[in-house]
Design an enzyme around this catalytic site. Structure first.
Site, PDB file in Angstrom:
ATOM      1  N   SER A 114      -3.335   4.635  -7.112  1.00  0.00           N
ATOM      2  CA  SER A 114      -3.970   4.568  -5.538  1.00  0.00           C
ATOM      3  C   SER A 114      -4.896   3.620  -6.387  1.00  0.00           C
ATOM      4  O   SER A 114      -4.224   2.369  -5.919  1.00  0.00           O
ATOM      5  CB  SER A 114      -4.930   6.461  -5.783  1.00  0.00           C
ATOM      6  OG  SER A 114      -5.158   5.854  -4.467  1.00  0.00           O
ATOM      7  N   ASP A 125      -1.302 -10.432  -8.661  1.00  0.00           N
ATOM      8  CA  ASP A 125      -1.573 -11.452  -7.749  1.00  0.00           C
ATOM      9  C   ASP A 125      -2.446 -12.213  -7.303  1.00  0.00           C
ATOM     10  O   ASP A 125      -1.660 -13.587  -7.044  1.00  0.00           O
ATOM     11  CB  ASP A 125      -1.225 -10.161  -6.493  1.00  0.00           C
ATOM     12  CG  ASP A 125      -0.175  -9.819  -5.879  1.00  0.00           C
ATOM     13  OD1 ASP A 125       0.499  -9.637  -7.046  1.00  0.00           O
ATOM     14  OD2 ASP A 125       0.144  -8.702  -4.973  1.00  0.00           O
ATOM     15  N   LYS A 139       1.468   5.228  -6.070  1.00  0.00           N
ATOM     16  CA  LYS A 139       1.100   6.344  -5.153  1.00  0.00           C
ATOM     17  C   LYS A 139       0.177   5.273  -4.164  1.00  0.00           C
ATOM     18  O   LYS A 139      -1.281   4.667  -4.143  1.00  0.00           O
ATOM     19  CB  LYS A 139      -0.402   6.758  -5.500  1.00  0.00           C
ATOM     20  CG  LYS A 139      -0.644   7.542  -4.425  1.00  0.00           C
ATOM     21  CD  LYS A 139      -0.047   8.538  -3.812  1.00  0.00           C
ATOM     22  CE  LYS A 139      -1.340   9.810  -2.629  1.00  0.00           C
ATOM     23  NZ  LYS A 139      -2.300   9.058  -1.770  1.00  0.00           N
TER      24      LYS A 139
END
Length: 329
Positions: A114, A125, A139
């Site tokens: 999560s 990224d 998740k």
């Protein structure tokens, strides 16, 4: 050999005292506030790099994941949240300050989920740091609890709650964290089978998908260093006794999983236990042989390397040290 000072920050959860914040308390508890303070202390001590340890961190506050990412990047989007109507809300770094801009590694495992995946996905990224460890849980959905007493009021009965999935998380690249999670730049051996544990193991899990990417400026270009980091990592673990034990244990785990029958004979079970004890003793003897143990007097030692408490964290430190050398080279 070059020695580097590496700071380690272990984050067990993304916590925030919402009530304290709403009351206007200046000292309310928050992951980001605590990590900011530690980062400032580490920089005063002159650390060369920082490891954020997110192993077994199951998540918590979305806002904390966004704010924590903001400590390491100047500005820009951190995560996209798409609701059931198709509306996409983009969560941004709340300020243009960077608290720590030095070399960074994030250590994750299959139990990182999560909010942990939002943070580590954004760091990856932006190419802000190197992600190390196991593929994360996957998740990537948002749930809301609805109290059924709202619809069928009762003074005497509690009718329970229903959990509804109301939205989905997406990385700034447009890729969902659902099912796939975050795949580390340098992967460690794992006994956890993604088909058996994680979001993808759930029969009714929502699928992985993509949406439109956001506009963001990468912090650096770390990806070019990954092949060299992987090569050095492979060389080290080939000689590292602790990693060899990890590989042995993984193979043994898979053999036991495939085993269909177990003996109830007491002598057979005793023999199995004796063999396990012998194996444990052999490992301890090998560690003692490989250690830098120096006996000063009987029963006294100056250095004890008999047990490596955390070979995965230690190897993450080596990977980060290699990254520092490559960056300055």
């Amino acid at each position: 050999a070059v020695n580097f000072e590496i700071g380690v920050i272990e984050i067990p959860a993304f916590y925030m005292d919402f009530e304290g914040k709403n009351r206007g308390d200046l000292d309310y508890k928050s992951t980001t506030k605590d990590v900011k303070r530690i980062l400032e202390e580490l920089q005063k001590e002159g650390v060369d790099g920082v490891i954020i340890d997110l192993r077994n961190n199951g998540g918590g506050s979305l806002q904390e994941a966004v704010d924590l990412t903001g400590l390491f990047i100047k500005d820009g989007p951190v995560v996209q949240v798409k609701n059931s109507t198709g509306f996409v809300d983009v969560e941004y770094d709340p300020d243009d300050n960077i608290v720590y801009d030095g070399p960074l590694a994030v250590l994750v495992n299959r139990y990182s989920a999560s909010a942990s995946e939002i943070f580590s996905g954004a760091i990856q990224d932006y190419e802000r740091g190197i992600i190390v460890g196991e593929q994360t849980f996957g998740k990537g959905t948002v749930q809301n609890l609805i109290d059924l007493n709202r619809f069928i009021p009762s003074k005497t009965e509690k009718r329970g709650q229903i959990k509804l999935t109301i939205a989905k998380y997406y990385r700034v690249t447009g890729s969902s964290t659902q099912n796939k999670g975050v795949v580390p730049d340098i992967q460690f051996p794992s006994a956890v089978d993604a088909d058996e544990f994680g979001e993808s193991a759930e029969p009714t899990a929502l699928p992985w998908d993509e949406i439109k990417p956001t506009n963001f400026n990468k912090f650096s270009s770390l990806k070019k260093f990954i092949p060299a980091l992987q090569e050095e990592h492979d060389k080290r673990i080939a000689k590292n006794i602790e990693f060899q034990y990890i590989f042995e244990d993984i193979n043994e785990y898979h053999k036991k999983k495939e085993k269909k029958t177990y003996s109830l004979n007491e002598e057979v079970r005793k023999k199995d236990r004796e063999l396990a004890d012998i194996k444990k003793k052999e490992r301890e003897d090998q560690r003692a042989k490989d250690s830098d143990l120096e006996i000063v007097e009987k029963g006294e030692v100056t250095k004890n390397n008999l047990k490596v408490d955390d070979p995965l964290l230690e190897e993450t430190g080596h990977i980060l040290a290699n990254l520092i050398l490559l960056s300055i080279g």
